[in-house]
Structure formats: structure tokens, C-alpha cells
Design a protein around this motif. Structure first.
Motif, PDB file in Angstrom:
ATOM      1  N   PHE A 155       0.741  -1.126  -0.086  1.00 32.23           N
ATOM      2  CA  PHE A 155      -0.076  -0.143   0.144  1.00 32.23           C
ATOM      3  C   PHE A 155       0.863   1.124   0.006  1.00 32.23           C
ATOM      4  N   LEU A 156       1.874   1.072   0.896  1.00 29.28           N
ATOM      5  CA  LEU A 156       3.110   2.224   0.752  1.00 29.28           C
ATOM      6  C   LEU A 156       4.253   1.828   0.226  1.00 29.28           C
ATOM      7  N   SER A 157       4.911   2.786  -0.320  1.00 34.13           N
ATOM      8  CA  SER A 157       6.348   2.491  -1.142  1.00 34.13           C
ATOM      9  C   SER A 157       7.423   2.657  -0.033  1.00 34.13           C
ATOM     10  N   GLU A 158       8.509   2.121  -0.068  1.00 30.42           N
ATOM     11  CA  GLU A 158       9.510   2.148   0.910  1.00 30.42           C
ATOM     12  C   GLU A 158       9.898   3.670   1.061  1.00 30.42           C
ATOM     13  N   GLU A 159       9.972   4.793   0.265  1.00 35.66           N
ATOM     14  CA  GLU A 159      10.157   5.837   0.347  1.00 35.66           C
ATOM     15  C   GLU A 159       9.083   6.652   1.111  1.00 35.66           C
ATOM     16  N   GLU A 160       7.871   6.211   1.075  1.00 37.47           N
ATOM     17  CA  GLU A 160       6.700   6.939   1.709  1.00 37.47           C
ATOM     18  C   GLU A 160       6.857   6.455   3.007  1.00 37.47           C
ATOM     19  N   CYS A 161       7.085   5.192   3.418  1.00 42.35           N
ATOM     20  CA  CYS A 161       7.396   4.758   4.866  1.00 42.35           C
ATOM     21  C   CYS A 161       8.418   5.508   5.434  1.00 42.35           C
ATOM     22  N   ARG A 162       9.567   5.970   4.725  1.00 47.79           N
ATOM     23  CA  ARG A 162      10.591   6.552   5.326  1.00 47.79           C
ATOM     24  C   ARG A 162      10.295   8.209   5.596  1.00 47.79           C
ATOM     25  N   VAL A 163       9.410   8.581   4.667  1.00 43.75           N
ATOM     26  CA  VAL A 163       9.253   9.821   5.031  1.00 43.75           C
ATOM     27  C   VAL A 163       8.079  10.146   6.320  1.00 43.75           C
ATOM     28  N   VAL A 164       7.216   9.261   6.063  1.00 45.65           N
ATOM     29  CA  VAL A 164       6.318   9.511   7.358  1.00 45.65           C
ATOM     30  C   VAL A 164       6.925   9.317   8.576  1.00 45.65           C
ATOM     31  N   VAL A 165       7.994   8.359   8.615  1.00 47.30           N
ATOM     32  CA  VAL A 165       8.731   8.207   9.945  1.00 47.30           C
ATOM     33  C   VAL A 165       9.596   9.315  10.407  1.00 47.30           C
ATOM     34  N   GLN A 166      10.089   9.830   9.342  1.00 50.81           N
ATOM     35  CA  GLN A 166      10.924  11.200   9.574  1.00 50.81           C
ATOM     36  C   GLN A 166      10.110  12.249   9.978  1.00 50.81           C
ATOM     37  N   LEU A 167       8.799  12.338   9.184  1.00 53.09           N
ATOM     38  CA  LEU A 167       7.969  13.653   9.863  1.00 53.09           C
ATOM     39  C   LEU A 167       7.499  13.327  11.076  1.00 53.09           C
ATOM     40  N   ALA A 168       7.172  11.986  11.725  1.00 57.42           N
ATOM     41  CA  ALA A 168       7.120  11.802  13.186  1.00 57.42           C
ATOM     42  C   ALA A 168       8.345  12.173  14.006  1.00 57.42           C
ATOM     43  N   GLN A 169       9.429  11.830  13.572  1.00 58.20           N
ATOM     44  CA  GLN A 169      10.577  12.126  14.294  1.00 58.20           C
ATOM     45  C   GLN A 169      10.915  13.671  14.625  1.00 58.20           C
ATOM     46  N   LEU A 170      10.522  14.306  13.417  1.00 56.94           N
ATOM     47  CA  LEU A 170      10.642  15.859  13.398  1.00 56.94           C
ATOM     48  C   LEU A 170       9.665  16.591  14.290  1.00 56.94           C
ATOM     49  N   LYS A 171       8.421  15.744  14.306  1.00 55.18           N
ATOM     50  CA  LYS A 171       7.307  16.564  15.213  1.00 55.18           C
ATOM     51  C   LYS A 171       7.608  16.018  16.605  1.00 55.18           C
ATOM     52  N   GLY A 172       8.133  14.967  16.884  1.00 53.85           N
ATOM     53  CA  GLY A 172       8.476  14.753  18.048  1.00 53.85           C
ATOM     54  C   GLY A 172       7.670  13.636  18.770  1.00 53.85           C
ATOM     55  N   LEU A 173       7.874  12.737  19.407  1.00 52.88           N
ATOM     56  CA  LEU A 173       7.083  11.522  20.094  1.00 52.88           C
ATOM     57  C   LEU A 173       7.012  11.689  21.537  1.00 52.88           C
ATOM     58  N   MET A 174       5.912  11.443  22.127  1.00 56.44           N
ATOM     59  CA  MET A 174       5.593  11.465  23.558  1.00 56.44           C
ATOM     60  C   MET A 174       5.372   9.897  23.940  1.00 56.44           C
ATOM     61  N   GLU A 175       5.377   9.687  25.064  1.00 55.23           N
ATOM     62  CA  GLU A 175       5.157   8.438  25.890  1.00 55.23           C
ATOM     63  C   GLU A 175       3.495   8.290  26.158  1.00 55.23           C
ATOM     64  N   SER A 176       3.326   7.048  25.645  1.00 58.03           N
ATOM     65  CA  SER A 176       1.811   6.562  25.972  1.00 58.03           C
ATOM     66  C   SER A 176       1.775   6.279  27.243  1.00 58.03           C
ATOM     67  N   ARG A 177       0.604   6.563  27.807  1.00 56.05           N
ATOM     68  CA  ARG A 177       0.390   6.365  29.296  1.00 56.05           C
ATOM     69  C   ARG A 177      -0.860   5.126  29.603  1.00 56.05           C
ATOM     70  N   THR A 178      -0.527   4.457  30.482  1.00 55.62           N
ATOM     71  CA  THR A 178      -1.464   3.291  30.845  1.00 55.62           C
ATOM     72  C   THR A 178      -2.793   4.124  31.290  1.00 55.62           C
ATOM     73  N   THR A 179      -4.008   3.361  30.829  1.00 49.87           N
ATOM     74  CA  THR A 179      -5.326   4.056  30.774  1.00 49.87           C
ATOM     75  C   THR A 179      -5.991   3.166  31.863  1.00 49.87           C
ATOM     76  N   ALA A 180      -7.365   3.726  31.996  1.00 49.51           N
ATOM     77  CA  ALA A 180      -8.063   3.121  32.897  1.00 49.51           C
ATOM     78  C   ALA A 180      -9.106   2.133  32.380  1.00 49.51           C
ATOM     79  N   PRO A 181      -9.631   1.218  32.739  1.00 47.41           N
ATOM     80  CA  PRO A 181     -10.435   0.427  32.292  1.00 47.41           C
ATOM     81  C   PRO A 181     -11.743   0.881  31.569  1.00 47.41           C
ATOM     82  N   GLY A 182     -12.062   0.114  30.381  1.00 44.41           N
ATOM     83  CA  GLY A 182     -13.123   0.707  29.521  1.00 44.41           C
ATOM     84  C   GLY A 182     -12.413   1.766  28.529  1.00 44.41           C
TER      85      GLY A 182
END
Length: 506
Positions: A155-182
Motif C-alpha cells: 500500500f505504501l512504497s519504501e520511500e513513503e514509509c521513510r518520509v512518514v517516519v521522518q515527519l513523526a521524528q521531526l514532530k516529536g514523540l511522546m510516551e503513551s500512558r497506561t489507561t483506566a478500564p474501558g
């Protein structure tokens, strides 16, 4: 005397003539009289018909005039803002920028977007050809019918996968937190605070009258400032309140209801369930005007794949990009929430029920993109896919919860190994049989197995739809109105530079 004699003679002659006519059975006078009367009646009928015809013509003429006046008034009072003539006699100009064109297109077509086509699965293993890019077709394979799940390699080319990953790294990632039930992975909350029952009661009792009313509980849920209660707790308390004849909860009543709602690992079904847990890093990427062309291309390709109206996709959540390092995982969960009378959809809250107890995610379908392959582990698991029946109690086997992917990932019915460029599509809801979104598909329960070696990058794209199609229509209408107002104001500001757009849309 002579005149009287003449009159008598004439009367006698008339009597004789009448007798002669009677004897000959030829009543000429009787024929003549009716004939004259008939002639008079015809003349009268002709006059009546002419008068009625004139009245009918006049009535139709007046009705025509009234209709013309009504049409002119309707056109006058129903002109849109784009048709209103300004003070100098000229119509206001409409911005021709890409964003404005998209907003106007969205406004015009929102009323046509209320149908939700579904891809037919046919049978497990069935392969169908789909056209997503020019001069090429993709194979889409049916992996499951419960839920309706498809796989599209490449569905995505190798280049498209690389670009999306780079854009996410440029934006910055944050930790996901454990959530409550439901709650799903996107509806995280802070850890529960240690409050006594009396303190919780006092915080909920807004007017401090010693009694809890329904509106006080609802107001608390909308304020989102309470971290000691989750939607399940609030729903349980509200049910206890509604069960009281007075519709109120005293402190003693609240102690009983609150203690039941706070029992750890228990739901109303009595089945033990662990809290949702996950560990990863994530971010969001905007795909609208001004975003990177790869992100826009990805969204257009998703529209072609799902066959949904573009406005539904364009008004949905931004793309979520997730990174899983070694040991990272995500417990099994449903991406969408079950529709209840006391809930409203988070995406359409602008047009939602103001008295709703809480907001839930309403996601008609999920498209999961694998942006990288994984050396070992990291599979996407569907624990109950294609089970004959679904029973919540069956998720616990030998005291182990199948939603706990850290412990039971290998026991899931289906596990899909990540392959870079592959996309998964599944429907979180059933059809209501009338072309709209129905009940939650319980079989769409899914999670992420722990990564054993390597790194896993994925992206989630959700299409948000309100189960109430009228509410969805109101929401889209409100968004269209805001976009139109915004496009009218853009003329008064200088356009943003490319760098400004880049930082804004990332």
C-alpha cells in the motif's frame, strides 16, 4: 260592450281549439310552450357557464400571482452569504486558495456523504483487485469475516514509509500512558488519586446540600477535571442514582454504590478484567492543506480504498504514528466505543448531546499501516477473530486474560506479522442494514504483541462517524459554516510562508 263581446268570442275560440287538439291528440300548444321554456333555460345556462368560467380564470390568475410573489420572497430571504451583494453593489470575492476550495467543496458535499459503503469480504482468503494508484492494481486479501478484515500488501512504497517516519521524528514523540478500564489507548487518564468516599461525595455535591443529583454527576463528567473517576465509575454511580425512587443519593446510598464501582478488576458482568496497559511512543500528523504531499497522497489513497465520501475522511482524526521499541506492547482493545444514550462522540461534540455523561471515540473503521518490518515479535493480534460466538467471559481462560498481550499473545486466534508497506483495514462496527453504522463489532478486539527484537513503526488512520446520521449531518454543517467564515477572513491576512505551514501542519 263590444270589447267584452269580442273577448268572450276569443276565449270561446281558444277553448274550441284546445278541445280539437285534445281530440286529435296533437298538443301543439303544449309542444310550443316547453320549446320556448327550453330556449329560455339554455340561454340562462349559457350565462351561468360564462360567469363560472370567468370566476375560475380569475382564481387561477390570482393563485399564479401569489406563487410568483412567494417564489421571489423565498429567493430573496434564502440567498447564501456568497450571494449577498455588498454595499458597493459588487459581490464579495471568494478566495481561490487550495484550502478555500477544499472547504467550499466540503460544504457543498456534506449532504451527499451520508452513506457508508462496505467492502464485501466474500470468504477468508478471497483476493480482489483494487485500483489505488495510476497504472497499477493492488491485491486485497480477506483475512477474517468477524471482524471484516483485509490486508493490502504494498500500500505504501519504501520511500513513503521513510518520509512518514521522518515527519513523526521531526514532530516529536511522546510516551503513551497506561489507561483506566474501558478506555482505548487514546483516552488516557492520570493514575487514580486516594480520596475517601466522603471526599468524593463532597466534590460531586456541587451545591453542598448533602444530596447528589443527576445533573451534578453529569456536570462532573463534562468538566474533565476529575481524575479519581473514569466513565465506568460514573456510569455505575448514575445507574445507582436512577434506581432510587427519589432520584437522589444520600451519603449512605453513595457509599454503597461507590464501593461497588471501585472494586478493582471488576466490571458489572463480574468478570475479572485487567486495566488496559500499553508502552510505546506516538505523535499525530496533520494531513490537510499545507501538509507534506506524501501525507496528502496517503489520505487520498485511503479514500480510494475505503470508497467513502472524501468529507468523512477529511473531517476525521489526524494520522497517528507509533514507535514500539523492544518490550513495547499494547493490550487488546476496541478502537471505537459502544454507543449508549448517556454518551456522545468525541469528534462530533460540537453538535452532540450536552447532557451526555461522557465522550467516546466513534470510529467506523481502522486502517493500520506498517511503516517497518520487525525482526521478531510485534505482531498485531485479534484474539477472538472468526470465533463462532463472542462471550466476554470467554476472554478469561484458566485465570489468564486474553486481552493481556504480554502473557497471552500467542493464544490469539489471529496474529499478523508486520511487513513494511502493508496496510490492514477492518471495520469496528457492523452495518445497521440501512447503509449506516450499526453496533460495535466485538470481534474487532485487537492488540500489539511485545517486540522481541528490532523496532516497529506503525500508523493508524481512523474514519470518525457518529452512529446518529442526523447528528453527523449537523456536525458537518457546523464545520462547513466555520470553514466558510474562516475563508472569508483569510483575505485580511497575509498568507503564511512555507516554513510556517510546515511547522503548523506537523
Amino acid at each position: 260592450m263590444e270589447e267584452e263581446a269580442q273577448e268572450d268570442v276569443m276565449e270561446e275560440e281558444e277553448e274550441e281549439e284546445e278541445e280539437e287538439h285534445d281530440e286529435d291528440n296533437v298538443p301543439s300548444s303544449s309542444l310550443k310552450a316547453p320549446f320556448r321554456a327550453s330556449t329560455r333555460m339554455q340561454i340562462q345556462r349559457s350565462n351561468v357557464c360564462s360567469r363560472a368560467y370567468f370566476v375560475v380564470v380569475m382564481v387561477f390568475f390570482h393563485v399564479y400571482i401569489v406563487n410568483v410573489i412567494g417564489l421571489l420572497l423565498y429567493v430573496h430571504y434564502n440567498n447564501g452569504p456568497g450571494d449577498v451583494v455588498s454595499g458597493d453593489g459588487a459581490k464579495p470575492e471568494v478566495s481561490t486558495s487550495g484550502a478555500s476550495r477544499e472547504e467550499l467543496h466540503m460544504e457543498e458535499d456534506y449532504s451527499q456523504s451520508f452513506s457508508l459503503p462496505r467492502i464485501e469480504g466474500i470468504r477468508v482468503g478471497h483476493v480482489q483487485q483494487v485500483s489505488l494508484v495510476p497504472d497499477r492494481t493492488h491485491e486485497m486479501r480477506t483475512l477474517s469475516l468477524k471482524p471484516l478484515l483485509f490486508e493490502v500488501p504494498g500500500f505504501l512504497s519504501e520511500e513513503e514509509c521513510r518520509v512518514v517516519v521522518q515527519l513523526a521524528q521531526l514532530k516529536g514523540l511522546m510516551e503513551s500512558r497506561t489507561t483506566a478500564p474501558g478506555r482505548g489507548p487514546e483516552e488516557s487518564s492520570q493514575p487514580l488519586l486516594s480520596f475517601s468516599t466522603e471526599e468524593v461525595f463532597s466534590l460531586l455535591d456541587l451545591n453542598q446540600d448533602g444530596l447528589l443529583q443527576k445533573q451534578e454527576i453529569v456536570s462532573h463528567s463534562r468538566s474533565r477535571d476529575g481524575t479519581w473517576l473514569n466513565p465506568d465509575n460514573l456510569r455505575h454511580i448514575l445507574s445507582g442514582l436512577e434506581a432510587r425512587p427519589t432520584g437522589l443519593l444520600t451519603l449512605d446510598d453513595f457509599r454503597h454504590v461507590y464501593d461497588q464501582s471501585q472494586r478493582p478488576g471488576q466490571q458489572r458482568s463480574g468478570k475479572p478484567r485487567s486495566h488496559f496497559k500499553q508502552r510505546n511512543k506516538h505523535t499525530r500528523l496533520h494531513q490537510g492543506p499545507g501538509s507534506h504531499h506524501v501525507l496528502q497522497t496517503l489520505r487520498n489513497r485511503l479514500i480510494s480504498l475505503t470508497r467513502l465520501h472524501s468529507s468523512l475522511v477529511e473531517l476525521s482524526e489526524p494520522l497517528q504514528v507509533i514507535r514500539y521499541e523492544r518490550g513495547d506492547f499494547g493490550d487488546a482493545h476496541h478502537d471505537s466505543g459502544a454507543s449508549r444514550s448517556e454518551t456522545t462522540c468525541a469528534h462530533s461534540r460540537l453538535a452532540g448531546n450536552s447532557s451526555a455523561l461522557t465522550e467516546v471515540s466513534c470510529r467506523y473503521l481502522t486502517v493500520l499501516f506498517y511503516l517497518s518490518s520487525v525482526e521478531e515479535g510485534g505482531e498485531t493480534t485479534f484474539p477472538v477473530a472468526d470465533n463462532r460466538t463472542y462471550e466476554e467471559q470467554a476472554l478469561v481462560q484458566d485465570g489468564v486474560d486474553l486481552t493481556d498481550t504480554q502473557q497471552t499473545c500467542v493464544r490469539g486466534n489471529m496474529r499478523i506479522k508486520p511487513a513494511a508497506g502493508t496496510a490492514l483495514l477492518w471495520y469496528n462496527h457492523l452495518s445497521d442494514g440501512r447503509g449506516w453504522m450499526g453496533e460495535l463489532d466485538e470481534y474487532s478486539l485487537h492488540g500489539d504483541c511485545p517486540v522481541s527484537r528490532g523496532m516497529k513503526w506503525t500508523a493508524n488512520s481512523w474514519v470518525n462517524v457518529d452512529p446518529d446520521h442526523q447528528q453527523q449531518a449537523r456536525y458537518q454543517r457546523l464545520v462547513a459554516q466555520r470553514h466558510r467564515a474562516k475563508s472569508g477572513m483569510e483575505e485580511h491576512y497575509q498568507p503564511l510562508s512555507h516554513s510556517d505551514l510546515l511547522h503548523q501542519d506537523l
